[in-house]
Design an enzyme around this catalytic site. Structure first.
Site, PDB file in Angstrom:
ATOM      1  N   ARG A  51     -15.828  15.831  -4.495  1.00  0.00           N
ATOM      2  CA  ARG A  51     -15.868  14.671  -3.613  1.00  0.00           C
ATOM      3  C   ARG A  51     -14.525  13.998  -3.405  1.00  0.00           C
ATOM      4  O   ARG A  51     -14.129  13.688  -2.287  1.00  0.00           O
ATOM      5  CB  ARG A  51     -16.828  13.603  -4.165  1.00  0.00           C
ATOM      6  CG  ARG A  51     -18.256  13.778  -3.780  1.00  0.00           C
ATOM      7  CD  ARG A  51     -19.137  13.208  -4.858  1.00  0.00           C
ATOM      8  NE  ARG A  51     -18.964  14.035  -6.043  1.00  0.00           N
ATOM      9  CZ  ARG A  51     -19.673  15.124  -6.291  1.00  0.00           C
ATOM     10  NH1 ARG A  51     -20.640  15.445  -5.502  1.00  0.00           N
ATOM     11  NH2 ARG A  51     -19.424  15.878  -7.338  1.00  0.00           N
ATOM     12  N   THR A  52     -13.824  13.740  -4.501  1.00  0.00           N
ATOM     13  CA  THR A  52     -12.621  12.923  -4.352  1.00  0.00           C
ATOM     14  C   THR A  52     -11.591  13.654  -3.489  1.00  0.00           C
ATOM     15  O   THR A  52     -11.058  13.092  -2.530  1.00  0.00           O
ATOM     16  CB  THR A  52     -12.042  12.560  -5.734  1.00  0.00           C
ATOM     17  OG1 THR A  52     -13.079  11.938  -6.485  1.00  0.00           O
ATOM     18  CG2 THR A  52     -10.870  11.606  -5.609  1.00  0.00           C
TER      19      THR A  52
ATOM     20  N   ARG B  44      -4.839  13.622  -9.056  1.00  0.00           N
ATOM     21  CA  ARG B  44      -5.776  13.597 -10.195  1.00  0.00           C
ATOM     22  C   ARG B  44      -5.157  14.417 -11.318  1.00  0.00           C
ATOM     23  O   ARG B  44      -4.626  15.505 -11.085  1.00  0.00           O
ATOM     24  CB  ARG B  44      -7.117  14.204  -9.797  1.00  0.00           C
ATOM     25  CG  ARG B  44      -8.006  14.458 -10.994  1.00  0.00           C
ATOM     26  CD  ARG B  44      -9.406  14.812 -10.603  1.00  0.00           C
ATOM     27  NE  ARG B  44     -10.104  13.664 -10.065  1.00  0.00           N
ATOM     28  CZ  ARG B  44     -11.399  13.650  -9.781  1.00  0.00           C
ATOM     29  NH1 ARG B  44     -12.133  14.726  -9.982  1.00  0.00           N
ATOM     30  NH2 ARG B  44     -11.979  12.568  -9.301  1.00  0.00           N
TER      31      ARG B  44
ATOM     32  N   LYS C  96       4.253  26.462 -14.783  1.00  0.00           N
ATOM     33  CA  LYS C  96       5.550  26.957 -15.300  1.00  0.00           C
ATOM     34  C   LYS C  96       6.216  25.924 -16.186  1.00  0.00           C
ATOM     35  O   LYS C  96       7.331  26.123 -16.654  1.00  0.00           O
ATOM     36  CB  LYS C  96       6.497  27.266 -14.129  1.00  0.00           C
ATOM     37  CG  LYS C  96       5.988  28.296 -13.152  1.00  0.00           C
ATOM     38  CD  LYS C  96       7.061  28.485 -12.066  1.00  0.00           C
ATOM     39  CE  LYS C  96       6.583  29.379 -10.940  1.00  0.00           C
ATOM     40  NZ  LYS C  96       7.536  29.349  -9.809  1.00  0.00           N
TER      41      LYS C  96
ATOM     42  N   HIS D  47     -10.244   5.201 -12.256  1.00  0.00           N
ATOM     43  CA  HIS D  47     -10.558   5.941 -11.023  1.00  0.00           C
ATOM     44  C   HIS D  47     -10.743   4.917  -9.900  1.00  0.00           C
ATOM     45  O   HIS D  47     -11.862   4.678  -9.431  1.00  0.00           O
ATOM     46  CB  HIS D  47     -11.834   6.758 -11.247  1.00  0.00           C
ATOM     47  CG  HIS D  47     -12.096   7.809 -10.216  1.00  0.00           C
ATOM     48  ND1 HIS D  47     -11.463   7.852  -8.983  1.00  0.00           N
ATOM     49  CD2 HIS D  47     -12.943   8.876 -10.234  1.00  0.00           C
ATOM     50  CE1 HIS D  47     -11.922   8.883  -8.307  1.00  0.00           C
ATOM     51  NE2 HIS D  47     -12.807   9.530  -9.040  1.00  0.00           N
TER      52      HIS D  47
HETATM   53  C1  NCD Z   1     -16.139  11.161 -11.330  1.00  0.00           C
HETATM   54  C2  NCD Z   1     -14.787  11.444 -11.968  1.00  0.00           C
HETATM   55  O1  NCD Z   1     -14.103  12.398 -11.582  1.00  0.00           O
HETATM   56  O2  NCD Z   1     -14.442  10.656 -12.825  1.00  0.00           O
HETATM   57  N1  NCD Z   1     -16.366  11.967 -10.206  1.00  0.00           N
HETATM   58  C3  NCD Z   1     -15.943  11.493  -8.994  1.00  0.00           C
HETATM   59  O3  NCD Z   1     -14.780  11.423  -8.720  1.00  0.00           O
HETATM   60  N2  NCD Z   1     -16.881  11.062  -8.151  1.00  0.00           N
HETATM   61  C4  NCD Z   1     -17.275  11.181 -12.283  1.00  0.00           C
HETATM   62  C5  NCD Z   1     -17.457  12.386 -13.160  1.00  0.00           C
HETATM   63  O4  NCD Z   1     -16.723  13.364 -13.094  1.00  0.00           O
HETATM   64  O5  NCD Z   1     -18.412  12.322 -13.951  1.00  0.00           O
END
Ligand code: NCD
Length: 306
Positions: free
Chosen positions: A51-52, A101, A80, A129
């Site tokens: 999703r993100t 991320r 590397k 997040h």
């Molecule tokens: C979450 C995350 O990555 O922290 N997912 C997301 O981005 N919607 C929640 C999760 O991974 O449980």
């Protein structure tokens, strides 16, 4: 130039403005279709994501911009041994904004200190997040009509669940919020969030292991996945993973007006039988995430839309 590493870098007024822009995008998508023409978003994902990452990419495309990036550490020079700082300096030569991320807490902050373009934290380890929080706030606003005056239960992995940490921080800005923390003892909310956010802001909260005992009080229930990738020991994960499973039976004592949220991915925490319940809002969160990321990109790129 601003980045977004922690949700508290945004003032309450800015959060409300982002929500207003997202609502305008929902109402008038055509107005925004070309506003990022010629701009590039780099998605640097050193950890899995559906999703993100894809909502950031969809957001940039719907603003008329372009996207480049990678979706696993192994396909970048991190494999590397390249540092996050050098990666950030490099990407600054190619793109206008970064969404990153990373499994290490603080990596997007390091990137923002070395990049010459805005960096958005798209999840750093078990820490924060902020853009999931933006999705969550818009969902609460649209489902409840307001960001103030309700009791919200957080259930599951409150220790490693970064979406919980950021959402609790954001909610501490709004009036009359009661927080119910539901978790096994080992997965309790970290002390630093309890002290620095809840206690410091005089937010009323309770901690319990029993979802059933608090269900009738909740206006919002925020379920979370046990974060397997943050455990040191698989046996502990297996023991804790099914601590809470939301079923139609457990919802029998819940309010008719309850809003059920989950940042997703779900593993077992919510029975699929609940998906058709009108109280289920988790797939709305997915869509709201795209609109809020569009609003955030516009803000950080300082794009004026008339
Ligand atoms: C979450 C995350 O990555 O922290 N997912 C997301 O981005 N919607 C929640 C999760 O991974 O449980």
């Amino acid at each position: 130039m601003r980045s977004l590493i922690d949700i508290l870098e945004l003032t309450t007024k800015e959060l409300d403005e982002l929500i207003a822009v997202a609502e305008d995008i929902i109402a008038n998508p055509a107005k925004y279709a070309e506003v990022c023409k010629g701009k590039k978003l780099a998605t640097l994902f050193f950890e899995p994501s559906t999703r993100t990452r894809l909502s950031f990419e969809a957001a940039m495309y719907e603003l008329g911009g372009n996207v480049l990036g990678f979706s696993e550490a192994n396909s970048s020079s991190a494999a590397k041994g390249e540092s996050v700082a050098d990666t950030a300096k490099t990407i600054s030569c190619y793109a206008d904004i970064i969404a990153m991320r990373h499994p290490k807490e603080g990596a997007p902050l390091v990137a923002s200190m070395n990049a010459s373009i805005p960096v958005i934290n798209a999840g750093d380890g078990g820490h924060n997040h902020p853009t999931q929080t933006l999705a969550d706030l818009l969902t609460i606003k649209r489902e409840k009509g307001s960001l103030s005056g309700y009791t919200i239960g957080f259930c599951g992995d409150l220790k490693f669940g970064r979406t919980v940490h950021s959402l609790i921080a954001a909610l501490s800005r709004y009036e009359n919020i009661k927080v119910v923390l539901i978790s096994p003892d080992e997965l309790k909310l970290p002390d630093y969030i309890r002290k620095d956010i809840l206690e410091k802001n005089n937010i009323e909260f309770i901690q319990t292991e029993s979802l059933e005992s608090v269900m009738p009080e909740l206006d919002i229930l925020y379920m979370t996945r046990v974060q397997r990738e943050r455990f040191f020991n698989e046996a502990d994960y297996i023991r804790l993973k099914d601590s809470y499973i939301l079923t139609p039976k457990k919802l029998e004592t819940a309010k008719g007006s309850l809003t059920i949220m989950h940042p997703l991915p779900r593993v077992n925490e919510i029975s699929v039988a609940i998906d058709s319940d009108p109280r289920a809002a988790y797939f709305k969160q997915v869509l709201n995430g795209k609109y809020m990321r569009m609003a955030l990109i516009l803000k950080l790129l300082e794009v004026e839309v008339k």
